[in-house]
Design a protein around this motif. Structure first.
Motif, mmCIF file in Angstrom:
data_model
loop_
_atom_site.group_PDB
_atom_site.id
_atom_site.type_symbol
_atom_site.label_atom_id
_atom_site.label_comp_id
_atom_site.label_asym_id
_atom_site.label_seq_id
_atom_site.Cartn_x
_atom_site.Cartn_y
_atom_site.Cartn_z
ATOM 1 N N MET A 1 -11.160 2.691 -6.257
ATOM 2 C CA MET A 1 -11.604 4.083 -6.367
ATOM 3 C C MET A 1 -12.028 4.356 -7.803
ATOM 4 O O MET A 1 -11.348 3.951 -8.752
ATOM 5 C CB MET A 1 -10.476 5.033 -5.953
ATOM 6 C CG MET A 1 -10.846 6.506 -6.079
ATOM 7 S SD MET A 1 -9.503 7.577 -5.536
ATOM 8 C CE MET A 1 -10.216 9.176 -5.897
ATOM 9 N N ASN A 2 -13.157 5.033 -7.977
ATOM 10 C CA ASN A 2 -13.656 5.356 -9.303
ATOM 11 C C ASN A 2 -13.701 6.872 -9.508
ATOM 12 O O ASN A 2 -13.968 7.631 -8.579
ATOM 13 C CB ASN A 2 -15.063 4.798 -9.521
ATOM 14 C CG ASN A 2 -15.050 3.326 -9.860
ATOM 15 O OD1 ASN A 2 -14.408 2.539 -9.177
ATOM 16 N ND2 ASN A 2 -15.744 2.955 -10.916
ATOM 17 N N ALA A 3 -13.438 7.301 -10.739
ATOM 18 C CA ALA A 3 -13.585 8.700 -11.147
ATOM 19 C C ALA A 3 -14.245 8.682 -12.515
ATOM 20 O O ALA A 3 -14.477 7.615 -13.102
ATOM 21 C CB ALA A 3 -12.228 9.391 -11.183
ATOM 22 N N ARG A 4 -14.544 9.870 -13.038
ATOM 23 C CA ARG A 4 -15.190 9.934 -14.349
ATOM 24 C C ARG A 4 -14.490 10.972 -15.202
ATOM 25 O O ARG A 4 -14.192 12.076 -14.744
ATOM 26 C CB ARG A 4 -16.674 10.257 -14.211
ATOM 27 C CG ARG A 4 -17.429 10.207 -15.549
ATOM 28 C CD ARG A 4 -18.925 10.175 -15.344
ATOM 29 N NE ARG A 4 -19.661 10.138 -16.607
ATOM 30 C CZ ARG A 4 -19.902 9.038 -17.303
ATOM 31 N NH1 ARG A 4 -19.463 7.864 -16.848
ATOM 32 N NH2 ARG A 4 -20.587 9.071 -18.433
ATOM 33 N N ALA A 5 -14.262 10.621 -16.461
ATOM 34 C CA ALA A 5 -13.624 11.526 -17.408
ATOM 35 C C ALA A 5 -14.649 12.497 -17.977
ATOM 36 O O ALA A 5 -15.836 12.177 -18.116
ATOM 37 C CB ALA A 5 -12.965 10.728 -18.528
ATOM 38 N N ALA A 6 -14.183 13.682 -18.341
ATOM 39 C CA ALA A 6 -15.000 14.699 -18.987
ATOM 40 C C ALA A 6 -14.414 15.005 -20.366
ATOM 41 O O ALA A 6 -13.266 14.648 -20.667
ATOM 42 C CB ALA A 6 -15.037 15.967 -18.132
ATOM 43 N N VAL A 7 -15.199 15.671 -21.180
ATOM 44 C CA VAL A 7 -14.765 15.990 -22.540
ATOM 45 C C VAL A 7 -13.815 17.181 -22.525
ATOM 46 O O VAL A 7 -14.144 18.249 -21.989
ATOM 47 C CB VAL A 7 -15.973 16.283 -23.451
ATOM 48 C CG1 VAL A 7 -15.505 16.714 -24.834
ATOM 49 C CG2 VAL A 7 -16.876 15.061 -23.557
ATOM 50 N N ALA A 8 -12.635 17.003 -23.111
ATOM 51 C CA ALA A 8 -11.708 18.108 -23.310
ATOM 52 C C ALA A 8 -11.961 18.788 -24.654
ATOM 53 O O ALA A 8 -12.000 20.017 -24.744
ATOM 54 C CB ALA A 8 -10.260 17.617 -23.243
ATOM 55 N N MET A 9 -12.119 17.984 -25.711
ATOM 56 C CA MET A 9 -12.411 18.502 -27.042
ATOM 57 C C MET A 9 -13.292 17.481 -27.763
ATOM 58 O O MET A 9 -12.973 16.288 -27.786
ATOM 59 C CB MET A 9 -11.136 18.732 -27.856
ATOM 60 C CG MET A 9 -10.274 19.874 -27.354
ATOM 61 S SD MET A 9 -11.042 21.499 -27.515
ATOM 62 C CE MET A 9 -11.070 21.714 -29.288
ATOM 63 N N GLN A 10 -14.380 17.954 -28.374
ATOM 64 C CA GLN A 10 -15.239 17.083 -29.177
ATOM 65 C C GLN A 10 -14.722 17.128 -30.620
ATOM 66 O O GLN A 10 -14.999 18.063 -31.370
ATOM 67 C CB GLN A 10 -16.694 17.550 -29.097
ATOM 68 C CG GLN A 10 -17.654 16.830 -30.035
ATOM 69 C CD GLN A 10 -17.731 15.327 -29.800
ATOM 70 O OE1 GLN A 10 -16.751 14.612 -29.934
ATOM 71 N NE2 GLN A 10 -18.927 14.857 -29.478
ATOM 72 N N VAL A 11 -13.932 16.135 -30.985
ATOM 73 C CA VAL A 11 -13.260 16.144 -32.289
ATOM 74 C C VAL A 11 -13.759 15.052 -33.231
ATOM 75 O O VAL A 11 -13.299 14.962 -34.367
ATOM 76 C CB VAL A 11 -11.731 16.031 -32.123
ATOM 77 C CG1 VAL A 11 -11.158 17.334 -31.589
ATOM 78 C CG2 VAL A 11 -11.349 14.883 -31.195
ATOM 79 N N HIS A 12 -14.665 14.191 -32.770
ATOM 80 C CA HIS A 12 -15.292 13.185 -33.624
ATOM 81 C C HIS A 12 -14.264 12.311 -34.361
ATOM 82 O O HIS A 12 -14.425 11.994 -35.532
ATOM 83 C CB HIS A 12 -16.214 13.850 -34.650
ATOM 84 C CG HIS A 12 -17.330 14.642 -34.036
ATOM 85 N ND1 HIS A 12 -18.412 14.061 -33.416
ATOM 86 C CD2 HIS A 12 -17.514 15.987 -33.936
ATOM 87 C CE1 HIS A 12 -19.233 15.009 -32.969
ATOM 88 N NE2 HIS A 12 -18.709 16.185 -33.268
ATOM 89 N N ASN A 13 -13.201 11.920 -33.665
ATOM 90 C CA ASN A 13 -12.201 11.049 -34.295
ATOM 91 C C ASN A 13 -12.806 9.694 -34.643
ATOM 92 O O ASN A 13 -13.539 9.106 -33.842
ATOM 93 C CB ASN A 13 -11.011 10.820 -33.370
ATOM 94 C CG ASN A 13 -10.115 12.030 -33.204
ATOM 95 O OD1 ASN A 13 -9.354 12.103 -32.264
ATOM 96 N ND2 ASN A 13 -10.191 12.998 -34.115
#
Length: 301
Positions: A1-13
């Protein structure tokens, strides 16, 4: 099974790592190692805070002593109180070696287990580092595990009887029987794709091991028997560590890194270094806390 992550915070680590959910505060902590920064994010209102550390912060653990964290700084362990910014040293680690601390997590008994990473002046990293355990009485012991060049994937089964760990360049995650002693060291899984390496891991309440795979842009779940059964695609090539969070521990948070990506790669991966989240389809557990009594100076703070 595949899923996709989304951005929670764009923090440029530059090198985001060590993501950990605090169930008491309903907040998420993580580190940007190369920026010597500790981050905290509160999902319900988006509040974001950052603390500058005296040196690179590689990993950390929540503490039973409310409001305190146990830090795995580059050269040493220390207690830190984010609200007051009090810092109390515990002990140096591998002071005679060209290494720094790296991945770590508390075991189910509330002891902090971590590994180190070789930082040679020249040439490739060598397996000269080790894995250590900070006990409740603040004594430090080296665990009888193989030497490592880049320690990662420190995690524990729900019953605490299995420890997972790896030396990332080997592309193999190891496991062992775990308790006061360790034994029966064996290979759990091996990555077949030479483009990737295993990075940080988390364990769900069903015993599945979730591993961030550096270079492959994904977090995968392995059953307790080592079978891959779930993949979360991450929109950047260098995810670093997953952690279960949220009120019911069903959200998987994932840190990532920008280090080593050239201009072309960064242009094609605009979210490199961001904090991501995904619906895991599985539930995690509260993160074990370091149970050792803090030093008297902390108790009096």
């Amino acid at each position: 099974m595949n899923a996709r992550a989304a951005v929670a915070m764009q923090v440029h680590n530059t090198l985001g790592e060590g993501v950990t959910w605090c169930d008491r505060g309903q907040v998420l902590y993580w580190t940007d190692i190369l920026a010597s920064a500790l981050w905290r994010y509160r999902p319900h209102d988006g509040a974001l805070h950052q603390w500058t550390m005296p040196e690179r912060l590689a990993s950390f653990a929540l503490c039973e002593a409310d409001g305190w964290l146990l830090l795995g700084l580059a050269s040493r362990l220390a207690f830190f109180h984010p609200s007051t910014q009090a810092m109390v040293p515990v002990t140096d680690v591998e002071a005679d070696l060209a290494t720094r601390l790296n991945d770590g997590a508390c075991d189910r008994q509330g002891r902090f287990v971590f590994g180190t990473l070789h930082e040679p002046a020249t040439g490739p990293k060598q397996p000269v580092g080790g894995f250590y355990r900070l006990n409740h009485d603040l004594s430090l012991e080296r665990l009888p595990l193989p030497g490592v060049a880049i320690s990662n994937s420190v995690a524990f089964s729900p019953d605490g009887n299995t420890m997972y760990f790896c030396d990332s360049p080997s592309r193999a995650i190891q496991c062992c029987d775990y308790g006061d002693n360790v034994s029966n060291i064996r290979t759990f899984v091996t990555l077949d794709d030479s483009r990737g390496e295993p990075d940080g891991s988390a364990v769900d309440r069903d015993g599945g091991l979730w591993n961030a795979q550096w270079g492959l842009g994904r977090v995968v779940r392995y059953t307790a028997q080592g079978q891959l059964d779930h993949i979360i695609d991450v929109p950047t090539s260098q995810p670093t560590k997953p952690a279960f969070g949220g009120t019911d521990f069903s959200t998987l948070y994932i840190t990532s890194a920008r280090i080593g990506l050239d201009d072309a790669a960064l242009a094609s991966q605009p979210y490199a270094g961001a904090l991501f989240f995904a619906d895991a389809g599985f539930r995690g557990m509260p993160e074990p806390r370091f149970a050792g009594p803090p030093p008297h100076v902390i108790a009096a703070a």
